[in-house]
Write an enzyme that holds these catalytic residues in place. Sequence first.
Site, short mmCIF file in Angstrom:
data_model
loop_
_atom_site.label_atom_id
_atom_site.label_comp_id
_atom_site.label_asym_id
_atom_site.label_seq_id
_atom_site.Cartn_x
_atom_site.Cartn_y
_atom_site.Cartn_z
NE ARG A 20 14.51 32.61 32.83
CZ ARG A 20 14.90 31.38 33.11
NH1 ARG A 20 14.39 30.37 32.46
NH2 ARG A 20 15.79 31.15 34.04
CE LYS A 28 35.11 27.87 32.21
NZ LYS A 28 34.59 28.23 33.53
CG ASP A 86 39.79 30.67 28.83
OD1 ASP A 86 40.19 31.26 29.86
OD2 ASP A 86 39.93 29.46 28.65
CG HIS A 87 38.18 34.72 33.44
ND1 HIS A 87 37.63 33.50 33.66
CD2 HIS A 87 38.93 35.01 34.53
CE1 HIS A 87 38.01 33.06 34.84
NE2 HIS A 87 38.81 33.95 35.40
CE LYS A 99 42.99 34.86 35.71
NZ LYS A 99 42.43 35.57 36.85
CD GLU A 112 39.12 28.56 41.80
OE1 GLU A 112 38.54 29.65 41.80
OE2 GLU A 112 38.61 27.52 41.33
CG ASP A 128 34.53 25.41 36.57
OD1 ASP A 128 33.84 26.17 35.87
OD2 ASP A 128 34.99 25.76 37.68
CG HIS A 139 40.28 28.94 32.95
ND1 HIS A 139 39.70 29.75 32.01
CD2 HIS A 139 39.41 28.92 34.00
CE1 HIS A 139 38.53 30.19 32.48
NE2 HIS A 139 38.34 29.70 33.68
CE LYS A 165 35.39 25.85 41.97
NZ LYS A 165 35.84 27.20 41.66
#
Length: 483
Positions: free
Chosen positions: A42, A142, A171-172, A176, A210, A229, A234, A334
Amino acid sequence: MTTFVLFGGTGDLAKRKIIPALYSAYVNGRLAASFSFIGAAREALTDEEFRVRVAASIEAYASEDADHSAEKMAAFLALTTYSKINAHEAGDFEQLKQRIHTSETDPTLFYLATGPDIFIPVVEQLSKHGLVEGNARVVVEKPLGRDAQSAKEINQSLRTYLNENQIYRIDHYLGKEMVQNLLALRFANSFLEPLWNRKWIQDVQISISEQVGVESRGDFYDRTGALRDMVQNHLLQLVSIVAMEPPVNANPDAIRDEKVKVLRALHKFTPEEVSKKTVRGQYRAGAVDGKPVIGYQAEPGVPTASRNETFVAIRAEIDNWRWAGVPFYLRTGKRMASRCAEITINFKPIPYSIFGKAQGPLRSNRLVISLQPEESVQLFMKAKEPGEGIRLSDVALNLDFAEASNLRRVESYERLLLDAMHGDLTLFVRDDELSAAWAWIDPIMSAWSNDSEGLKSYIAGSWGPAASSYLLAQHGAAWGEEY
Ligand code: BG6
């Protein structure tokens, strides 16, 4: 000419992941000879202003082994331009169109690294301007929806303008290296398959911990939570690959046909089961790697009384012949003690020990597949310690992929971008997988929303709330780090 258009081109994901991945593909000679990159967002920026940002993102985040020389950078920036886009402004798309050279043979890739609320307006405009015909593909990030109903609506709307095989739901985790290796491990080796079922496996654990907190995404994360998330995508993707039946071949749909069966076979929880089989937590202030960190509710963008979860543990079950009765323990959080993504297959104990209990710990065999930080497969076995008498200890047959091959590691975003450019859908999520995953998540979310007491707190830098250990301990199991 192959054209890559990145909506959300000035955003965080673009800066940290997508642009560095594209650059890495470029310097490694993986992009088409005739290629152009258009950033779209934007903000009103000139091409030159956008290039300055692209250069900064490459400096900060492109992998160290990518060629960072001034010549390469200049050559990449020469392929880069910018188009100001408001998703609701037809005129902006008209201008974008002028910059795209569509062709019958070369693909145009539109990557939507934006919030899902503008997926449909963008795709609608692209369609109105004739930009999604022929060889065009659309990559969507996602989270795709907030629940089964909203995901269905988004999918239906996307399908109004696109064919399913033009939609690349990313979906990263599927990009992997070790996740793809899981397919090789399971379906290119003969010794595991006879053991890969309820007769020999005690439980399966999939844990993604994480150390980072919510970083600069407090506001987004507070509306999302760990279940949406990480688990909906994942973790469930990993479950589906670990648990799937052998596909008939390695074609995208053959693999996805088997994965979706697993997702459909996930046992859906009643509200009572949700309270017994799920744990959710939120971190409070603590220390990670010895450094003090603030609690979740003090993070920028997070309301001080937030009840959002930053940790989830679940005792999932798969209702089918192969897996009936085998718990799949899923965990993510997390601000945990370490950064680690790991799949552990715990085999059943030996039926009887001829050595007696005094001869050392008798933790049963386990196969540990590490996705990160290291990429490895370890098979833990019992062996005799050297010396007099018999004392048993755990030893690992260790397949360390960094040692096994010095070929370049391709980062997951790079791998997935290239797959999308080559039209390979294998590592992208199909609409029925997405619906099946949401159908399992929905009852958990709705039971949680009716239970304000269920959120536990945990100290940042720990392994999550005590209830997470108890979830396993009550069944005689334990998380890997607790042994
Ligand atoms: C993303 C989540 O999909 O995955 C983030 O939105 C999370 O919250 C990230 O940090 C983890 O990915 P990785 O590859 O670092 O394990």
